[in-house]
Design a protein around this motif. Sequence first.
Motif, PDB file in Angstrom:
ATOM      1  N   GLY A  33       0.700  61.001 -29.612  1.00  0.00           N
ATOM      2  CA  GLY A  33       1.019  60.242 -28.416  1.00  0.00           C
ATOM      3  C   GLY A  33       0.896  58.695 -28.767  1.00  0.00           C
ATOM      4  O   GLY A  33       1.187  58.007 -28.447  1.00  0.00           O
ATOM      5  N   TRP A  34      -0.003  58.506 -30.095  1.00  0.00           N
ATOM      6  CA  TRP A  34      -0.148  57.317 -30.608  1.00  0.00           C
ATOM      7  C   TRP A  34       0.959  56.814 -31.703  1.00  0.00           C
ATOM      8  O   TRP A  34       0.868  55.636 -32.067  1.00  0.00           O
ATOM      9  N   LEU A  35       1.722  57.538 -31.938  1.00  0.00           N
ATOM     10  CA  LEU A  35       2.559  57.173 -33.070  1.00  0.00           C
ATOM     11  C   LEU A  35       3.795  56.332 -32.569  1.00  0.00           C
ATOM     12  O   LEU A  35       4.423  55.783 -33.467  1.00  0.00           O
ATOM     13  N   GLY A  36       3.892  56.105 -31.317  1.00  0.00           N
ATOM     14  CA  GLY A  36       5.080  55.127 -30.990  1.00  0.00           C
ATOM     15  C   GLY A  36       4.874  53.844 -31.646  1.00  0.00           C
ATOM     16  O   GLY A  36       5.932  53.294 -31.966  1.00  0.00           O
ATOM     17  N   GLY A  37       3.661  53.216 -31.664  1.00  0.00           N
ATOM     18  CA  GLY A  37       3.466  52.043 -32.204  1.00  0.00           C
ATOM     19  C   GLY A  37       3.885  52.053 -33.808  1.00  0.00           C
ATOM     20  O   GLY A  37       4.374  50.849 -34.170  1.00  0.00           O
ATOM     21  N   VAL A  72      14.424  55.956 -40.641  1.00  0.00           N
ATOM     22  CA  VAL A  72      13.856  54.990 -39.808  1.00  0.00           C
ATOM     23  C   VAL A  72      14.621  55.050 -38.499  1.00  0.00           C
ATOM     24  O   VAL A  72      13.823  54.867 -37.442  1.00  0.00           O
ATOM     25  N   GLY A  73      15.823  55.565 -38.264  1.00  0.00           N
ATOM     26  CA  GLY A  73      16.684  55.672 -37.174  1.00  0.00           C
ATOM     27  C   GLY A  73      15.991  56.983 -36.362  1.00  0.00           C
ATOM     28  O   GLY A  73      15.844  56.896 -35.133  1.00  0.00           O
ATOM     29  N   CYS A  74      15.375  57.816 -37.282  1.00  0.00           N
ATOM     30  CA  CYS A  74      14.856  59.191 -36.565  1.00  0.00           C
ATOM     31  C   CYS A  74      13.448  58.652 -35.952  1.00  0.00           C
ATOM     32  O   CYS A  74      13.277  59.193 -34.703  1.00  0.00           O
ATOM     33  N   LEU A  75      12.651  57.627 -36.436  1.00  0.00           N
ATOM     34  CA  LEU A  75      11.627  57.285 -36.151  1.00  0.00           C
ATOM     35  C   LEU A  75      11.862  56.661 -34.752  1.00  0.00           C
ATOM     36  O   LEU A  75      10.828  56.772 -33.766  1.00  0.00           O
ATOM     37  N   LEU A  76      12.738  55.785 -34.393  1.00  0.00           N
ATOM     38  CA  LEU A  76      13.093  55.189 -33.104  1.00  0.00           C
ATOM     39  C   LEU A  76      13.254  56.246 -32.149  1.00  0.00           C
ATOM     40  O   LEU A  76      12.953  56.077 -31.005  1.00  0.00           O
ATOM     41  N   ALA A  77      13.816  57.424 -32.387  1.00  0.00           N
ATOM     42  CA  ALA A  77      13.998  58.480 -31.520  1.00  0.00           C
ATOM     43  C   ALA A  77      12.718  59.202 -31.115  1.00  0.00           C
ATOM     44  O   ALA A  77      12.437  59.410 -29.887  1.00  0.00           O
ATOM     45  N   VAL A  78      11.713  59.338 -32.155  1.00  0.00           N
ATOM     46  CA  VAL A  78      10.426  59.739 -32.024  1.00  0.00           C
ATOM     47  C   VAL A  78       9.746  58.972 -31.089  1.00  0.00           C
ATOM     48  O   VAL A  78       8.846  59.257 -30.116  1.00  0.00           O
ATOM     49  N   GLN A  79       9.769  57.762 -31.368  1.00  0.00           N
ATOM     50  CA  GLN A  79       9.114  56.687 -30.498  1.00  0.00           C
ATOM     51  C   GLN A  79       9.172  56.818 -29.242  1.00  0.00           C
ATOM     52  O   GLN A  79       8.355  56.638 -28.388  1.00  0.00           O
ATOM     53  N   ALA A  80      10.307  56.749 -28.710  1.00  0.00           N
ATOM     54  CA  ALA A  80      10.763  56.850 -27.098  1.00  0.00           C
ATOM     55  C   ALA A  80      10.308  58.169 -26.667  1.00  0.00           C
ATOM     56  O   ALA A  80       9.822  58.124 -25.502  1.00  0.00           O
ATOM     57  N   SER A  81      10.185  59.052 -27.345  1.00  0.00           N
ATOM     58  CA  SER A  81       9.838  60.412 -26.865  1.00  0.00           C
ATOM     59  C   SER A  81       8.237  60.619 -26.680  1.00  0.00           C
ATOM     60  O   SER A  81       7.765  60.956 -25.639  1.00  0.00           O
ATOM     61  N   VAL A  82       7.452  60.020 -27.871  1.00  0.00           N
ATOM     62  CA  VAL A  82       5.987  60.264 -27.859  1.00  0.00           C
ATOM     63  C   VAL A  82       5.598  59.258 -26.797  1.00  0.00           C
ATOM     64  O   VAL A  82       4.490  59.407 -26.312  1.00  0.00           O
ATOM     65  N   ASN A  83       6.179  58.054 -26.407  1.00  0.00           N
ATOM     66  CA  ASN A  83       5.540  57.083 -25.528  1.00  0.00           C
ATOM     67  C   ASN A  83       5.597  57.686 -24.012  1.00  0.00           C
ATOM     68  O   ASN A  83       4.777  57.180 -23.253  1.00  0.00           O
ATOM     69  N   LEU A  84       6.177  58.846 -23.928  1.00  0.00           N
ATOM     70  CA  LEU A  84       6.093  59.698 -22.499  1.00  0.00           C
ATOM     71  C   LEU A  84       4.644  60.168 -22.422  1.00  0.00           C
ATOM     72  O   LEU A  84       4.205  60.109 -21.332  1.00  0.00           O
ATOM     73  N   GLN A  85       4.038  60.585 -23.601  1.00  0.00           N
ATOM     74  CA  GLN A  85       2.717  61.129 -23.517  1.00  0.00           C
ATOM     75  C   GLN A  85       1.692  59.900 -23.011  1.00  0.00           C
ATOM     76  O   GLN A  85       0.690  60.037 -22.359  1.00  0.00           O
ATOM     77  N   LEU A  86       1.976  58.857 -23.762  1.00  0.00           N
ATOM     78  CA  LEU A  86       1.196  57.581 -23.410  1.00  0.00           C
ATOM     79  C   LEU A  86       1.142  57.278 -21.998  1.00  0.00           C
ATOM     80  O   LEU A  86       0.253  56.795 -21.358  1.00  0.00           O
ATOM     81  N   ASN A  87       2.380  57.294 -21.492  1.00  0.00           N
ATOM     82  CA  ASN A  87       2.705  56.854 -20.156  1.00  0.00           C
ATOM     83  C   ASN A  87       1.981  57.930 -19.093  1.00  0.00           C
ATOM     84  O   ASN A  87       1.377  57.459 -18.038  1.00  0.00           O
ATOM     85  N   SER A  88       2.033  59.289 -19.560  1.00  0.00           N
ATOM     86  CA  SER A  88       1.479  60.142 -18.691  1.00  0.00           C
ATOM     87  C   SER A  88      -0.172  59.960 -18.661  1.00  0.00           C
ATOM     88  O   SER A  88      -0.698  60.228 -17.743  1.00  0.00           O
ATOM     89  N   ALA A  89      -0.740  59.479 -19.835  1.00  0.00           N
ATOM     90  CA  ALA A  89      -2.013  59.272 -19.882  1.00  0.00           C
ATOM     91  C   ALA A  89      -2.521  57.945 -19.096  1.00  0.00           C
ATOM     92  O   ALA A  89      -3.469  57.743 -18.466  1.00  0.00           O
ATOM     93  N   VAL A  90      -1.631  56.785 -19.443  1.00  0.00           N
ATOM     94  CA  VAL A  90      -2.047  55.677 -18.793  1.00  0.00           C
ATOM     95  C   VAL A  90      -1.731  55.390 -17.110  1.00  0.00           C
ATOM     96  O   VAL A  90      -2.325  54.714 -16.510  1.00  0.00           O
ATOM     97  N   GLY A  91      -0.537  56.273 -16.756  1.00  0.00           N
ATOM     98  CA  GLY A  91      -0.145  56.461 -15.392  1.00  0.00           C
ATOM     99  C   GLY A  91       0.829  55.357 -15.049  1.00  0.00           C
ATOM    100  O   GLY A  91       1.049  55.321 -13.762  1.00  0.00           O
ATOM    101  N   THR A  92       1.197  54.157 -15.958  1.00  0.00           N
ATOM    102  CA  THR A  92       2.205  53.391 -15.584  1.00  0.00           C
ATOM    103  C   THR A  92       3.074  53.092 -16.789  1.00  0.00           C
ATOM    104  O   THR A  92       2.509  52.897 -17.729  1.00  0.00           O
ATOM    105  N   PRO A  93       4.343  52.995 -16.677  1.00  0.00           N
ATOM    106  CA  PRO A  93       4.994  52.763 -17.576  1.00  0.00           C
ATOM    107  C   PRO A  93       4.963  51.345 -18.432  1.00  0.00           C
ATOM    108  O   PRO A  93       4.894  51.208 -19.767  1.00  0.00           O
ATOM    109  N   TYR A  94       4.753  50.277 -17.504  1.00  0.00           N
ATOM    110  CA  TYR A  94       4.338  49.056 -18.135  1.00  0.00           C
ATOM    111  C   TYR A  94       3.139  49.120 -18.940  1.00  0.00           C
ATOM    112  O   TYR A  94       2.928  48.264 -19.814  1.00  0.00           O
TER     113      TYR A  94
END
Length: 339
Positions: A264-268, A39-61
Amino acid sequence: MTWHPKWTRRPLNCLRALLITRLREIQMHTALLAAALLVGCLLAVQASVNLQLNSAVGTPYGASTIQLGVATGLLLVLAVAAGALGALGGLPDVKPWQLLGGLASPLYITSGILLFPRLGALAAVGLFVTGQMFASLALDLFGLLGIAQKSLSAGIVLGAVAVLAGIVVIIRGQKAAAPPGAPKSSGAGRAGWLGLGILAGAVLPVQGAVNAQLRAQLGEPITVAVISFAVATFTIAVVLLVLYLTRRTTKPKIAPLKKMPWWGWLGGACAAAYVTGTFLLMPNIGAAVTIALTVTGQQLTSALIDHRGLFRLPQRSLTKPRVIGLALLIAGSLTIQLA
């Protein structure tokens, strides 16, 4: 009287049954400990894959809004399948502040999106862990938010010193490990990013304490997770709208999401698994052990992500100082939680 062989077999059968039961208990406990680490490993993965989501959407918010929305949807499906939504009937008896645990999630997720490219996974997670440890210490030592008060011990002091030493060593060794072209900040800007990382980590134990109060009222951990993520999604959506209207962020893009890698969708999913997992694990292996193992999994995974450059992140070598800092962080975290 003649001795019958079955009189010997009965005690042996009882002993065998006892040993099998004990072995199964050990296997189950080991599996739960491994689950906490995962579960702790997944939290680190979450933060990493969210960068791909940010690159696609164009805004961190916008990326945070989508990620939290996905997590809320997954938890809602899980709550419906488990028949846990009936607990919502207890909401009229809940104090308003007990519904605000979800406010921590947007800060944590958005901070990860902002900090990982600038500091790397290991340094960013190290700051999160430092904030987590010292916030949980404050909750414990002062008995805040319904947490049972603990007295200060030598083990806690030693662990706190180790955590501080670990993050200092990691941050100081960060420049040598930085890849070419990594974003650079001025002295004041760098201090601001470091402070953001510690603050983002510090809100997680507070969130856990608030959600524990809500769980005591409603009784269903999955329902509490749904409420927490719904509050988080609404909050970051409002922040996104305000920032867009005041022209402080760009309009989120939807079309590029089609070209985003599947992971990139794995963050959620990772966020939902982390929240559900910690809720279910704490009653079985204890809060201290759960936190210690999830934090350890977080740090080990972030070090691997940095060293290998996984999830399209810049590769940052795991130098000797960073290994020493990582070891100090893990040792300090374990000492604080298990002291």
